[in-house]
Design a protein around this motif. Structure first.
Motif: not given
Ligand SMILES: [Cu+2]
Lengths: 57, 371
Positions: B89, B108, B85-86, B79-80, B82, B104
């Motif tokens: 991400t 600037k 997945e972490v 199912h997973e 974790t 950035t």
């Protein structure tokens, strides 16, 4: 309390254990999750504002 | 076999990148620090994307091939996971933040228009650019100089077809130049790739931008915002010159402007006005009213054999000084000086068989502009 915050943080990045999800959905009252989610979102936005201000500083 | 690929792949990739640069497929490196920063960011992020693409599609195609159904592969039923997945991400977040930090910093720097050595106002007009050196009393229009014969296919195209102007924007190198950018009519966009400037010019707004050019040279660009029928015919040419050369040029332009101002008060002969008016007509009027004044009705009325224009001098002058609202005819009171307006009025009243003999005096135009 900590369990609720943990679930909200997990929802923020979109990764959660199935066991924890079933445990959360066993509870009848959603109010705690809603309040915690709004607070966490507010804190997240404030952090973004802070980072943007430091970058622009 | 593996060693061949290890050697061949990076060679092909680097050769391809160099080829893209040579063919003009890639963006130019440019001649300002900011354009170089932007180019560097672009290439860094490009290679990050290439690496991610190779990795993801490599794993995907390898898995498709290695664990295919015909070889009896069985799907794992879980199912997973974790921690995986972490991980998937967190890694993109780190990559995105890693790209955002230098981007950035450059952004600037781009917005910091403070402490400029020179201010230049850039004004978009249908269909030319106007440049005003603020505080220097130097201002001029920059019109496309590609002949209409080339555009209509009646003559061979020149080297800088549609990318050449009568009066380029002259700028000194090694100085911070602030651009104040606006428009007299519709939205245009002042775009010069080598300077890494692409800024909308918006009527009623003043946008700021700045450049500091490192190398002398001629840099060409175009209007990058669809602004009407002659949108493709308002190119930009920037001459970047050494600082002392710029000072000489500026002094000459100031002197010429003073001469022109003095010309307003004296009496002008018909021949003089005709000679002065013709180039103004070609640069400013001919794109709509056509080379022989035949116009392109109904949008652009004919000027040759136009009875109303011949009969009513004041009406004629008023159209040019104040424009005609609701049409493409702009007011030229601030774009052309009194000498130029007097000359072009005289020209249109006497060219193409008009022969009114009217020699319109700059002094009379100056009065009308003040009103
Ligand atoms: Cu334009």
């Amino acid at each position: 309390m900590w369990s609720i915050i943990q679930s909200v943080l997990a929802a923020l990045i979109g990764v959660q254990k199935d066991r924890k999800r079933q445990q959360d959905f066993a509870s009848e009252k959603p109010l705690g999750f809603i309040v915690a989610a709004i607070l966490v979102t507010l804190i997240f936005v404030l952090i973004l504002i802070l980072v943007a201000n430091i970058a622009a500083g | 076999m593996r060693s061949l690929w290890q050697w061949l792949l990076p060679t092909c990739v680097i050769a391809g990148a160099n080829q893209a640069q040579a063919n003009g497929w890639n963006m130019p490196v440019g001649v300002t620090d900011i354009s170089r920063d932007i180019y560097g960011l672009h290439m860094t992020i490009f290679w990050v994307c290439v690496a991610i693409g190779l990795l993801v599609f490599g794993v995907m195609f390898y898995s498709l091939f290695r664990y295919r159904h015909s070889k009896g592969a069985k799907a794992a039923e879980f199912h997973e996971h974790t921690s995986v997945e972490v991980l998937w991400t967190a890694i993109p977040v780190l990559i995105l933040v890693g790209m955002a930090v230098p981007a950035t910093a450059t952004l600037k720097n781009m917005y910091d228009t403070s402490e400029a050595d020179l201010d230049v106002m850039i004004i978009g007009q249908q269909w030319r650019w106007r440049y005003e050196y603020l505080g220097e009393d130097v201002a001029f229009n920059s019109n496309m100089s590609t002949p209409w014969e080339q555009i209509r296919g009646e003559a061979a195209r020149g080297e800088h077809y549609l990318l050449e102007v009568d009066e380029p924007l002259v700028l000194p190198i090694n100085r911070k130049i602030r651009f104040l950018m606006t428009s007299d009519d519709v939205i245009h966009s002042w775009w010069v790739p080598d300077l890494a400037v692409k800024q909308d010019t918006i009527p009623g707004f003043i946008n700021e931008n700045w450049v500091q050019i490192n190398e002398p040279g001629i840099y060409r660009g175009q209007c990058a915002e669809l602004c009407g029928v002659n949108h493709g015919f308002m190119p930009i040419v920037v001459h970047a010159v050494e600082e002392d050369e710029f000072e000489i040029w500026l002094a000459e332009r100031k002197e010429a402007a003073e001469q022109e101002a003095m010309g307003v008060d004296r009496e002008w002969e018909l021949d003089e006005l005709m000679a002065r008016g013709e180039p103004v007509y070609r640069a400013i009027c001919a794109s709509c009213h056509q080379a022989e004044g035949q116009g392109a009705p109904p949008a652009f009325p004919a000027l040759a054999n136009n009875a109303q224009l011949i009969d009513d001098l004041d009406w004629h002058i008023d159209r040019i000084v104040n424009g005609v609202s609701g049409t493409a005819m702009p007011a030229f009171r601030s774009t052309l000086n009194p000498v130029e307006i007097a000359a072009v009025v005289t020209y249109t009243r006497n060219a193409w068989g008009g022969d009114t003999g009217d020699a319109v005096q700059p002094a009379s135009i100056a009065e009308k502009i003040v009103q």
